[in-house]
Design an enzyme around this catalytic site. Sequence first.
Site, short mmCIF file in Angstrom:
data_model
loop_
_atom_site.label_atom_id
_atom_site.label_comp_id
_atom_site.label_asym_id
_atom_site.label_seq_id
_atom_site.Cartn_x
_atom_site.Cartn_y
_atom_site.Cartn_z
N MET A 156 35.75 18.34 33.36
CA MET A 156 36.60 17.16 33.47
C MET A 156 36.14 16.35 34.67
O MET A 156 35.97 16.90 35.77
CB MET A 156 38.07 17.56 33.65
CG MET A 156 39.01 16.37 33.78
SD MET A 156 40.73 16.88 33.93
CE MET A 156 41.52 15.28 34.08
N LEU A 157 35.90 15.08 34.45
CA LEU A 157 35.44 14.22 35.55
C LEU A 157 35.96 12.81 35.36
O LEU A 157 35.78 12.20 34.30
CB LEU A 157 33.90 14.19 35.60
CG LEU A 157 33.30 13.28 36.66
CD1 LEU A 157 33.63 13.78 38.07
CD2 LEU A 157 31.78 13.17 36.49
N ILE A 158 36.61 12.31 36.39
CA ILE A 158 36.92 10.88 36.48
C ILE A 158 35.90 10.29 37.45
O ILE A 158 35.74 10.79 38.57
CB ILE A 158 38.36 10.63 37.01
CG1 ILE A 158 39.38 11.30 36.09
CG2 ILE A 158 38.62 9.13 37.13
CD1 ILE A 158 39.39 10.80 34.66
N GLN A 199 38.80 7.02 40.69
CA GLN A 199 39.60 8.16 41.17
C GLN A 199 40.78 7.69 42.01
O GLN A 199 40.74 6.64 42.64
CB GLN A 199 38.70 9.11 41.98
CG GLN A 199 37.71 9.86 41.10
CD GLN A 199 36.75 10.74 41.89
OE1 GLN A 199 36.87 10.88 43.11
NE2 GLN A 199 35.80 11.35 41.20
N GLY A 238 45.38 7.87 38.90
CA GLY A 238 46.22 8.55 37.91
C GLY A 238 45.56 8.79 36.57
O GLY A 238 46.22 9.27 35.63
N ALA A 298 45.57 12.60 35.30
CA ALA A 298 46.84 13.04 34.73
C ALA A 298 47.04 12.47 33.33
O ALA A 298 47.49 13.17 32.41
CB ALA A 298 48.00 12.63 35.65
N GLU A 308 38.36 26.79 32.00
CA GLU A 308 37.28 27.67 32.45
C GLU A 308 37.03 27.48 33.94
O GLU A 308 36.67 26.40 34.38
CB GLU A 308 36.00 27.34 31.66
CG GLU A 308 34.79 28.15 32.07
CD GLU A 308 33.53 27.69 31.36
OE1 GLU A 308 32.43 28.08 31.79
OE2 GLU A 308 33.63 26.94 30.37
#
Length: 408
Positions: free
Chosen positions: A229-231, A236, A239, A242, A264
Amino acid sequence: MAAVNTMEKKLAEYKCDTNEALCLKLVRFPEDVEDGSTTFHPEYSHQIYGDDEVAFGYKGLQIQLFYTAGNLSTLFKVKYSSKVTEVFDCVEPDDIEGKIREIVPAGFTCNADDFSSLLEKEANFKPFGALLHTYTVQSEEAGELTYQIHKAEVTCPGFLEYHERLQTFLMWFIETASFIDADDDRWDFFLVFEKYNKDGETLYATVGYMTVYNYYVYPDKTRPRVSQMLILPPFQGEGHGAQLLEAVHRFYCSLPKVQDITAEDPSDSYVKLRDFVLVKFCQGLQSFAVDKLHLGFSADMAKEAQDKLKINKKHARRVYEILRLRATDMSDEEKARAYRLEVKKRLFGPYRKNQRELTKMRKCLRPEELVSHMDQMDTQTQHEELEKSYQVVVEDYRRIIERIAGQA
């Protein structure tokens, strides 16, 4: 000796911090290319340039990896003010370009004019897959911005090539990142895009993504496990993480075959994000009602969280602790003590395991070996570490409670 030291000092001038040298950019407009304010840098580069995150052989090194904002078409250029071979014979510089080529997929350009042509084609880029969720974020500079979350399939034309470009960001922002075999049909891909206007047209910019692997659970269930998972850094703190996790969770909750949702090797930041999202989901469940929280974590809580929200018992327990903290008057000594003991009871698990291991060791270790292990498991130290763990957990819980209150 003096000559050697002088030589070392001169060679040291050709060392560059690769985190500073690497310049990343998501380009929407032609002027972004020369605008330093749109540049961002990696948090990590050790997987490419070694543990020291240093490149040797250049002064003024700049490694440019610029991406068009939507399709992530890539410009790759290396610049420097001088090279060690210009001054010293028989001294080889690091292969900067070769290391980047190992992770950046074919199809990139090294020509700025070609990149400008690719930028003009961004109007043709559209998000991959099915739209799951749309939301807005208020920006002081740009007003209300609209975002979309899509679930993409590997069969979407152009998606696999796009994903190869997207996953290169993992190397710079996740410490132990690795690429996945996207051809495996058990992978699910969730993408976040921002809608923006350029010359009267609606375009889309890549914001972030999540990959989830669907594991089989006997006899007829699946267990989706979040893998990556990467924003992306320019987005960043707004929100989006979320929103993405909530949308993904809702998607899997709608599937009867899903047992529960896991992750994981989750980072601390992911665990905190998950706690926030799951508390939002669970606070409306009947079993988590305020009048039931002080009675302790119950089988009803675990069952309702599992049945309605695909939340496993371990995660439901953390949700209970957060909601109970919110409902507890911590200025009341008796209530505060009861809460503290309830949380420490869970935290004590690893220490209890150590005690069981020590009991086994007494039967098979020599006295001098046993003493060394007993020192590691000193009771007083355990109590001190347990109290530290409790304080850290409660501080994290308070931040989650404050964040939820801020959204009320």
